[in-house]
Design an enzyme around this catalytic site. Structure first.
Site, short mmCIF file in Angstrom:
data_model
loop_
_atom_site.label_atom_id
_atom_site.label_comp_id
_atom_site.label_asym_id
_atom_site.label_seq_id
_atom_site.Cartn_x
_atom_site.Cartn_y
_atom_site.Cartn_z
N TYR A 143 -10.35 -14.05 -56.85
CA TYR A 143 -10.51 -13.39 -58.15
C TYR A 143 -9.77 -14.19 -59.20
O TYR A 143 -8.63 -14.61 -58.98
CB TYR A 143 -9.92 -11.97 -58.06
CG TYR A 143 -9.98 -11.18 -59.35
CD1 TYR A 143 -11.20 -10.80 -59.92
CD2 TYR A 143 -8.82 -10.81 -60.02
CE1 TYR A 143 -11.26 -10.07 -61.09
CE2 TYR A 143 -8.86 -10.07 -61.20
CZ TYR A 143 -10.09 -9.71 -61.74
OH TYR A 143 -10.13 -8.97 -62.89
N ASP A 236 -5.26 -21.31 -59.39
CA ASP A 236 -4.98 -20.02 -60.03
C ASP A 236 -3.77 -19.42 -59.31
O ASP A 236 -3.90 -18.83 -58.25
CB ASP A 236 -6.21 -19.10 -59.95
CG ASP A 236 -5.95 -17.76 -60.64
OD1 ASP A 236 -4.78 -17.46 -60.94
OD2 ASP A 236 -6.93 -17.03 -60.86
N LYS A 264 1.24 -12.47 -64.37
CA LYS A 264 2.04 -11.54 -63.58
C LYS A 264 3.55 -11.81 -63.66
O LYS A 264 4.17 -11.39 -64.62
CB LYS A 264 1.51 -11.51 -62.14
CG LYS A 264 0.05 -10.99 -62.15
CD LYS A 264 -0.56 -10.62 -60.84
CE LYS A 264 -1.88 -9.90 -61.10
NZ LYS A 264 -3.06 -10.46 -60.50
#
Ligand SMILES: *Cc1c(COP(=O)(O)O)cnc(C)c1O
Length: 425
Positions: A143, A236, A264
């Site tokens: 994702y 990522d 995050k």
């Protein structure tokens, strides 16, 4: 006005799709209604009726120091008194950028954005700007946020042109997104030698199909294929950055991607993202170069302050502690599933782990899709009733924080014994 979860959920469902601001929070995969969280401290959260839970969601990764860590709270409050956003450069951006660049040798310059979605979207744009190529390759089960071109995955093990995963995403958009199964280097090689790729984007340790480490040699193989074909390698690291090591997964595997996406943890629980690369690549980005990308709240001083405070806690001993805690939890879960004769496996990378309800090891999305989701749903409900809040989906990582001490982990393990025993009956 009452504050019970059922009542709140009804009100929420009247005003927000599914009653939530992000779909998985609606508990559709596990049933029931989600607790509404009123507060958090350390490894625990309290719902609106005052019940407390050990939290293994930790906001899906950002809270590596736990909820409301005093240093982080102080940093946010101190900054808030000075203002919350200026729409102008401010000192904390420079400080946080320097701290990140120090930790990640592949990153010489970076741009802050407000989410991981923006980071990945912008990284792909940068790769296209720099290479003049259009197609990208991603991996099924990885994702990269919800930008149109990244909402595609393979429907089978055969690498294929991506089909949209979401209504509203055009086939034209996803036609430029090719997909392969995670760790399938042969498929990547076949594609990359036929199609000029702008980029290969990968979660170096996959965290969005549950915890799935890369096969040995996979990431080095991607690096080699990118070097020989002229594609740019995008890691990522929105989950793994400052999670698996201070230098992220790239430090762990000793590789340098061309572009890195972060999010995050670097925002310490406030909205943030960043993408970074070499000085020459980042010189493509406006105002230095022709690739446009901007953001009203980018480099937000509150987020920068929270990120700086969080990263200041992450020294060598912090990663040792996180790894020890993760290992303790994994061992306890493995003992429990073995004792109760449940078909399940635990996959872990440091403080990330997933209990899959199927035999392991799981190496890709096809493997992860074999996990028994209804068994996980039953387990999730059983754990929640015992005061342990797990991510409400089989295909997510559990996040351990520095606030999860041995006692807390042992409570989680005891709850999992009781929950699995109940399920085995
Ligand atoms: C969470 C995540 C994103 C998206 O970040 P948001 O802040 O939710 O937009 C992108 N990539 C990975 C690997 C993620 O885990």
């Amino acid at each position: 006005m009452t504050t019970g979860a059922a009542d709140l959920f009804e009100r929420a469902a009247g005003v927000m799709p599914g009653g939530v601001s992000s779909p998985v929070r609606a508990y559709r995969a596990v049933g029931g209604t989600p607790p509404f969280i009123a507060s958090g401290s350390g490894a625990r959260v309290w719902d609106t009726s005052g019940r407390d839970y050990i939290d293994l969601v930790c906001s899906w990764g950002p809270l590596i120091a736990g909820h409301a860590h005093p240093r982080v709270v102080e940093a946010i409050v101190a900054q808030a008194r000075l203002g919350t956003s200026y729409g102008a450069p401010s000192p904390r951006e420079v400080e946080l950028a320097e701290v990140i660049i120090e930790a990640l040798p592949s990153v010489e310059m970076l741009r802050f954005v407000s989410s991981g979605t923006e980071a990945a979207m912008s990284a792909v744009r940068l790769a296209r700007a720099a290479t003049g190529r259009e197609k990208i390759l991603k991996f099924a089960g990885c994702y990269h946020g919800h930008a149109d071109g990244l909402l595609a995955k393979a429907g089978s093990g055969v690498a294929t042109f991506g089909l949209p995963d979401s209504a509203g995403v055009t086939e034209g958009t996803t036609r430029d997104t090719l997909t392969a199964q995670y760790s399938d280097l042969a498929a990547v090689e076949a594609i990359a030698t036929q199609v000029p790729l702008a980029a290969i984007i990968v979660e170096p340790y996959a965290g969005n199909m549950g915890c799935v480490p890369p096969a040995p040699g996979f990431l080095a193989g991607l690096r080699r294929i990118c070097d020989t074909t002229g594609a740019l390698l995008i890691f990522d690291e929105v989950i793994t950055g400052f999670r698996l090591a201070r230098g992220g997964a790239q430090a762990l595997v000793g590789l340098r991607p061309d572009i890195t996406c972060l999010g995050k943890i670097i925002g310490g629980g406030l909205p943030v993202g960043a993408y970074g690369a070499s000085r020459s690549l980042m010189s493509q980005v406006a105002p230095l170069g022709p690739m446009y990308q901007a953001g009203t709240l980018s480099g937000n001083p509150l987020a920068m302050a929270a990120g700086l405070a969080t990263l200041s806690l992450l020294d060598v001993s912090a990663y040792e502690a996180l790894d020890r805690t993760g290992a303790r939890l994994a061992q306890g879960l493995e003992d429990a599933i073995w004792t109760h004769g449940i078909e399940a496996c635990v996959q872990r990378a440091g403080s990330l782990l997933t209990l899959f309800f199927c035999a392991g090891p799981i190496r890709d999305e096809l493997g992860a899709s074999r996990a028994d989701r209804s068994a996980f749903a039953a387990f999730h409900r059983a754990m929640l009733s015992r005061g342990v809040m797990l991510p409400p989906s089989q295909l997510e990582c559990w996040f351990v924080s520095l606030a999860h001490d041995d006692d807390t982990i042992d409570q989680v393990i005891r709850s999992s014994w009781d929950s699995l025993k109940e399920m085995a009956r």
